[in-house]
Write a protein that holds these residues in place. Sequence first.
Motif, PDB file in Angstrom:
ATOM      1  N   PHE A 184      -6.423  96.560  12.399  1.00  0.00           N
ATOM      2  CA  PHE A 184      -6.750  95.938  11.114  1.00  0.00           C
ATOM      3  C   PHE A 184      -6.274  96.816   9.954  1.00  0.00           C
ATOM      4  N   SER A 208      -2.360  97.067   9.846  1.00  0.00           N
ATOM      5  CA  SER A 208      -1.675  95.857   9.387  1.00  0.00           C
ATOM      6  C   SER A 208      -2.005  95.573   7.925  1.00  0.00           C
ATOM      7  N   TYR A 209      -3.192  96.000   7.492  1.00  0.00           N
ATOM      8  CA  TYR A 209      -3.531  95.830   6.069  1.00  0.00           C
ATOM      9  C   TYR A 209      -2.529  96.579   5.198  1.00  0.00           C
ATOM     10  N   ILE A 226      -2.587  89.433   9.173  1.00  0.00           N
ATOM     11  CA  ILE A 226      -3.282  90.120   8.083  1.00  0.00           C
ATOM     12  C   ILE A 226      -2.454  90.282   6.801  1.00  0.00           C
ATOM     13  N   PRO A 227      -1.180  90.700   6.882  1.00  0.00           N
ATOM     14  CA  PRO A 227      -0.455  90.832   5.606  1.00  0.00           C
ATOM     15  C   PRO A 227      -0.391  89.535   4.779  1.00  0.00           C
ATOM     16  N   GLY A 241       0.493  97.053   5.987  1.00  0.00           N
ATOM     17  CA  GLY A 241       1.824  96.502   6.193  1.00  0.00           C
ATOM     18  C   GLY A 241       2.712  97.262   7.177  1.00  0.00           C
ATOM     19  N   ALA A 278      -2.510  87.067   4.906  1.00  0.00           N
ATOM     20  CA  ALA A 278      -3.887  86.730   4.504  1.00  0.00           C
ATOM     21  C   ALA A 278      -4.332  87.600   3.324  1.00  0.00           C
ATOM     22  N   LYS A 279      -3.765  88.790   3.268  1.00  0.00           N
ATOM     23  CA  LYS A 279      -4.086  89.698   2.167  1.00  0.00           C
ATOM     24  C   LYS A 279      -3.477  89.177   0.858  1.00  0.00           C
ATOM     25  N   LYS A 280      -2.268  88.616   0.968  1.00  0.00           N
ATOM     26  CA  LYS A 280      -1.548  88.140  -0.215  1.00  0.00           C
ATOM     27  C   LYS A 280      -2.024  86.773  -0.682  1.00  0.00           C
ATOM     28  N   SER A 281      -2.407  85.907   0.265  1.00  0.00           N
ATOM     29  CA  SER A 281      -2.688  84.518  -0.091  1.00  0.00           C
ATOM     30  C   SER A 281      -4.116  84.149   0.292  1.00  0.00           C
ATOM     31  N   LEU A 283      -5.902  83.324   4.014  1.00  0.00           N
ATOM     32  CA  LEU A 283      -7.131  84.027   4.392  1.00  0.00           C
ATOM     33  C   LEU A 283      -8.205  83.030   4.805  1.00  0.00           C
TER      34      LEU A 283
END
Lengths: 230, 100
Positions: free
Chosen positions: B72, B75-76, A173-174, B78, A176-179, A183
């Motif tokens: 979810f 982890s979102y 997830i981290p 971090g 995927a959040k940035k890129s 994602l």
Amino acid sequence: MTKEFTTGAFHGLPIALGYLSVSFGFGIKAVQSGLSPFSATVISALNLTSAGQAAGVDIIAAGGTLIEMILVQLTINIRYSLMAISLSQRLDKRFTTPHRMAASYGITDEIFAVCSARQSLLTPAYMYGMIFAAFLGWVSGTALGAAAGELLPASVSSAMGIVLYGMFLAIIIPPAKKSASVLLVTAAAAGLSVLFRYVITAVSSGFAIIISAVIAAAVGALLFPIKEDE
Amino acid sequence: MRTAAYIAVMALVTYLIRMIPFTFFNKKIKSPFFRSFLYYIPYAVLSAMTIPAIFYSTGSIITAVVGTCAAFVLSYFGMPLIAVALAASGAAYIAGLFLA
């Protein structure tokens, strides 16, 4: 020599603690899948990897073929080859061929991350120290989980079944959040995996993971090639 | 016996994947496609392994969904791997208490 080993082991301590709890979940999952606590512990001692072991246990439980086992391990663990290549550029001259052959056993995501962050060249003793700490955490956690899986109340052991998947989400997830491209690749892989689960059910679970991941990663590589230093 | 064969094959493949490049590789991979593919493959594999399997990991879809949501969210923001993993399990356990 001894000092390098101790430094490595000390740097490996957080890894060992993390592994202890995650492998506890693996031990429970393995026993729930029908393996003996002994087999579960041997798997952890020989493989020292989470995703590959979880998929391997799924294949054993489903009675998959050995070819399937080989392909699944190749697909899931191929990232270690890339990490091994990366680390191989930063080895001290004390790293002779036998040392390389021995230390390669312990290349995991976390050990790779810590070794990459080290300023000086890597010595065999440093890596052995870190691998030793990680090994103790991973193997003892598995043994405890596998044994306690039978002692713990069902409510606890079934809730532990989600531990490894929780860790996988924390890895995905981290980034995927940035890129946006990561994602897209993860969403595509998940979508294909769902398709195999509910629609194209003739494909076994191991192959479904390989096919989903290879298609998603290949499409990602074609559409969004990464820049050199990523 | 069959289990021993599975375990031996799994261990051998996993070892060779690490050992061969670590011992013999000295050059850098040049192909942008292959480098990109290797960059994406771990995420794709973990994603395909997790979804939808995570929803069947606790024996109850409801507790699994609760655990997944907890993982979810953490982890979102971090949180460390271990915190996320344990929170997912803790949330699933608590949800199970309400269902019982």
